[in-house]
Scaffold this motif. Structure first.
Motif, PDB file in Angstrom:
ATOM      1  N   GLY A  15     -19.806 -14.671 -38.097  1.00 23.70           N
ATOM      2  CA  GLY A  15     -18.607 -14.231 -37.386  1.00 23.70           C
ATOM      3  C   GLY A  15     -17.362 -14.928 -37.897  1.00 23.70           C
ATOM      4  O   GLY A  15     -16.333 -14.290 -38.157  1.00 23.70           O
ATOM      5  N   LEU A  16     -17.444 -16.250 -38.081  1.00 23.72           N
ATOM      6  CA  LEU A  16     -16.303 -16.999 -38.606  1.00 23.72           C
ATOM      7  C   LEU A  16     -16.002 -16.589 -40.039  1.00 23.72           C
ATOM      8  O   LEU A  16     -14.828 -16.438 -40.414  1.00 23.72           O
ATOM      9  N   SER A  17     -17.047 -16.375 -40.838  1.00 25.96           N
ATOM     10  CA  SER A  17     -16.844 -15.963 -42.230  1.00 25.96           C
ATOM     11  C   SER A  17     -16.127 -14.622 -42.292  1.00 25.96           C
ATOM     12  O   SER A  17     -15.229 -14.411 -43.117  1.00 25.96           O
ATOM     13  N   TYR A  18     -16.517 -13.714 -41.417  1.00 20.32           N
ATOM     14  CA  TYR A  18     -15.884 -12.391 -41.402  1.00 20.32           C
ATOM     15  C   TYR A  18     -14.394 -12.504 -41.095  1.00 20.32           C
ATOM     16  O   TYR A  18     -13.552 -11.881 -41.743  1.00 20.32           O
ATOM     17  N   VAL A  19     -14.065 -13.315 -40.078  1.00 21.03           N
ATOM     18  CA  VAL A  19     -12.654 -13.474 -39.711  1.00 21.03           C
ATOM     19  C   VAL A  19     -11.859 -14.111 -40.842  1.00 21.03           C
ATOM     20  O   VAL A  19     -10.755 -13.661 -41.174  1.00 21.03           O
TER      21      VAL A  19
ATOM     22  N   LEU B  97      -6.109  -9.713 -42.243  1.00 25.63           N
ATOM     23  CA  LEU B  97      -5.435  -8.972 -41.177  1.00 25.63           C
ATOM     24  C   LEU B  97      -5.949  -9.412 -39.815  1.00 25.63           C
ATOM     25  O   LEU B  97      -5.170  -9.679 -38.889  1.00 25.63           O
ATOM     26  N   VAL B  98      -7.277  -9.519 -39.681  1.00 26.03           N
ATOM     27  CA  VAL B  98      -7.878  -9.969 -38.429  1.00 26.03           C
ATOM     28  C   VAL B  98      -7.504 -11.421 -38.145  1.00 26.03           C
ATOM     29  O   VAL B  98      -7.117 -11.779 -37.028  1.00 26.03           O
ATOM     30  N   LEU B  99      -7.600 -12.269 -39.176  1.00 24.94           N
ATOM     31  CA  LEU B  99      -7.263 -13.685 -39.007  1.00 24.94           C
ATOM     32  C   LEU B  99      -5.809 -13.867 -38.596  1.00 24.94           C
ATOM     33  O   LEU B  99      -5.495 -14.661 -37.697  1.00 24.94           O
ATOM     34  N   GLY B 100      -4.908 -13.146 -39.230  1.00 25.95           N
ATOM     35  CA  GLY B 100      -3.487 -13.270 -38.900  1.00 25.95           C
ATOM     36  C   GLY B 100      -3.185 -12.843 -37.475  1.00 25.95           C
ATOM     37  O   GLY B 100      -2.441 -13.515 -36.753  1.00 25.95           O
TER      38      GLY B 100
ATOM     39  N   ALA C  39     -16.716  -2.988 -42.869  1.00 23.51           N
ATOM     40  CA  ALA C  39     -17.468  -3.884 -43.729  1.00 23.51           C
ATOM     41  C   ALA C  39     -18.852  -4.116 -43.155  1.00 23.51           C
ATOM     42  O   ALA C  39     -19.055  -4.159 -41.946  1.00 23.51           O
ATOM     43  N   ALA C  40     -19.828  -4.233 -44.018  1.00 26.86           N
ATOM     44  CA  ALA C  40     -21.190  -4.461 -43.580  1.00 26.86           C
ATOM     45  C   ALA C  40     -21.324  -5.864 -43.023  1.00 26.86           C
ATOM     46  O   ALA C  40     -20.730  -6.809 -43.533  1.00 26.86           O
ATOM     47  N   ALA C  41     -22.088  -5.986 -41.999  1.00 20.46           N
ATOM     48  CA  ALA C  41     -22.355  -7.299 -41.429  1.00 20.46           C
ATOM     49  C   ALA C  41     -23.315  -8.038 -42.328  1.00 20.46           C
ATOM     50  O   ALA C  41     -24.330  -7.507 -42.724  1.00 20.46           O
ATOM     51  N   PRO C  42     -23.016  -9.279 -42.712  1.00 17.48           N
ATOM     52  CA  PRO C  42     -23.871 -10.006 -43.619  1.00 17.48           C
ATOM     53  C   PRO C  42     -25.282 -10.157 -43.063  1.00 17.48           C
ATOM     54  O   PRO C  42     -25.482 -10.603 -41.942  1.00 17.48           O
ATOM     55  N   GLY C  43     -26.251  -9.755 -43.876  1.00 23.56           N
ATOM     56  CA  GLY C  43     -27.635  -9.975 -43.511  1.00 23.56           C
ATOM     57  C   GLY C  43     -28.156  -9.113 -42.373  1.00 23.56           C
ATOM     58  O   GLY C  43     -29.201  -9.399 -41.818  1.00 23.56           O
ATOM     59  N   GLU C  44     -27.420  -8.031 -42.004  1.00 27.10           N
ATOM     60  CA  GLU C  44     -27.872  -7.208 -40.892  1.00 27.10           C
ATOM     61  C   GLU C  44     -28.528  -5.927 -41.394  1.00 27.10           C
ATOM     62  O   GLU C  44     -28.208  -5.402 -42.452  1.00 27.10           O
ATOM     63  N   ARG C  45     -29.436  -5.423 -40.611  1.00 31.54           N
ATOM     64  CA  ARG C  45     -30.096  -4.165 -40.898  1.00 31.54           C
ATOM     65  C   ARG C  45     -29.504  -3.067 -40.025  1.00 31.54           C
ATOM     66  O   ARG C  45     -28.851  -3.350 -39.038  1.00 31.54           O
ATOM     67  N   GLY C  46     -29.780  -1.837 -40.375  1.00 27.80           N
ATOM     68  CA  GLY C  46     -29.233  -0.712 -39.626  1.00 27.80           C
ATOM     69  C   GLY C  46     -30.086  -0.257 -38.470  1.00 27.80           C
ATOM     70  O   GLY C  46     -29.850   0.801 -37.908  1.00 27.80           O
TER      71      GLY C  46
END
Length: 431
Positions: A219-223, A228-231, A420-427
């Motif tokens: 979650g932190l890596s994604y932000v 844009l999300v971080l700002g 964006a795909a979630a790291p390490g997640e399956r569908g």
């Protein structure tokens, strides 16, 4: 979820239940905050001067923030792993227990500042569970195309709660202090019932081979990777952290404006009045283009209104300043929540929402601590004015540091980009 042609968010049953739960929880929390703040400050003033009692208000914010800071990464992961409805509902029930405890202590004339701080810490724990879960739940109640309107309607529910909660809580406290806490408990019961009534939602299954600590860090890596999300998140954090005049409203009500607990309720409600009007407008007419610039401008207006309130010595001036402050804050919140929820894939919403909740917690609870501590050093008026100046400076700096935020055009453009795909997640989908 089937899309109803031309329908708004209230056409969907689950969103209606979610909206009731959101409004009830905000009514409860606003009532509890106003009552607990007055209780602590009034008790402290029996033996302390204004600045020392202001420090106690800062401590109330701090003891609520610390458990949220520690637990939010875990609870964000839980919101992606477990049922978001049940997480939100059970946390409401735990908050209800804390409100009942306060009602009993006040009614029986028991309790001390230490006990009130412990109950505030319990509230921080329960909100650490509640916020990521309910923020991640909102997009599951409507189709994606309706989400910007749902965000505005959700914000309206929060502001209605923020308007009525302080007023009713302030007057209830003036009649009988225990009534304010009892009212908070009753509202939490309504919220939990509505949350448990929401239909089961589909959610993606986290990759069980990936360590939970790595999943929390995703979650932190994604932000951090999405500027844009971080700002958007960090600007809201800094502006409210520095410009949090609401934390010192008990000081203004008692020792600056001399309006008592009933007047404190009016002061606390004034920002929500401005925010409600703005939220209703946004739910009917969502922002068009240049949403990033509009968010930055709203933060500047927020800072200017904070300065005006800090310098005021008249209730007739203070209330409009707080209303403008609330209206500007609503625009900022609306843009931030829309950008974050639209740009984040559902499998990540709990963890990204946890980061957002942590920032919001810092801007609110930690902001209360900051305001109380600065007021203890330089006085409440100087603390509020300096905070407003800091908010304006933050908007100028963020416009320079985050060009993606400054250049953000429309929510439709964000929604049209592939998530964006979630790291390490399956569908895999879970019922």
């Amino acid at each position: 979820m089937p899309i109803l042609s031309g329908a708004g968010p209230f056409a969907y049953r689950d969103f209606r239940l979610f909206w009731i739960a959101r409004m009830g929880s905000m009514l409860s929390q606003s009532s509890l905050v106003i009552a607990l703040g007055w209780l602590v400050y009034d008790r402290a003033r029996e033996t302390m001067d204004v600045q020392a009692a202001s420090f106690q208000l800062g401590m109330i914010g701090l003891v609520q923030f610390v458990p949220m800071f520690v637990l939010t990464p875990l609870t964000g992961w839980m919101a992606d792993r477990y049922d978001r409805r049940h997480m939100s509902g059970w946390s409401c029930l735990l908050q209800l227990a804390g409100a009942l405890l306060l009602a009993w202590m006040v009614h029986e004339g028991r309790g001390s500042l230490l006990v009130y701080f412990l109950v505030a810490a319990l509230t921080g724990v329960t909100r650490a569970v509640f916020r990521p879960a309910i923020n991640a739940l909102a997009p599951n109640t409507v189709p994606r195309a309706v989400l910007p309107q749902a965000v505005a309607s959700n914000a309206v529910a929060g502001r209605i709660g923020a308007i009525l909660g302080p007023v009713v809580g302030g007057y209830a406290y003036a009649i009988a202090p225990w009534m304010a806490f009892g009212l908070s408990a009753a509202l939490l019961a309504v919220s939990s019932a509505a949350l448990f009534a929401i239909s089961a939602i589909e959610r993606q299954m986290l990759d069980r081979k990936r360590h939970p600590l790595r999943q929390m860090a995703d979650g932190l890596s994604y932000v951090l990777q999405h500027k844009l999300v971080l700002g958007a998140i960090s600007l809201d954090l800094v502006a409210v952290l520095l410009g949090g005049a609401t934390a010192l409203l008990p000081v203004y009500a008692r020792d600056v404006l001399h309006v008592g607990p009933a007047g404190l309720g009016n002061l606390r409600a004034a920002p929500a009045v401005g925010a409600l009007g703005t939220g209703l407008w946004l739910s009917w007419r969502p922002l068009g283009g240049r949403v990033g610039v509009k968010m930055l401008a709203a933060v500047v207006i927020f800072g200017a209104a904070t300065i005006g309130f800090g310098l005021s010595r008249s209730l007739a001036i203070s209330l409009p300043c707080l209303a403008v402050l609330g209206a500007a804050d609503m625009v900022s919140v609306y843009v931030r929540q829309s950008l974050v929820q639209i740009a984040t894939p559902d499998a990540m919403r709990g963890r990204v929402g946890a980061i957002s909740s942590l920032f919001v917690s810092a801007s609110n609870e930690l902001g209360e601590a900051e305001s109380g501590f600065v007021a203890a050093l330089v006085g409440p008026v100087a603390a509020v004015v300096l905070g407003g100046v800091g908010s304006i400076a933050a908007a100028v700096l963020w416009a320079r540091w985050f060009p993606s935020l400054r250049n953000a055009d429309s929510f439709e453009h964000v929604a049209g980009e592939p998530a964006a795909a979630a790291p390490g997640e399956r569908g895999t989908r879970l019922p």
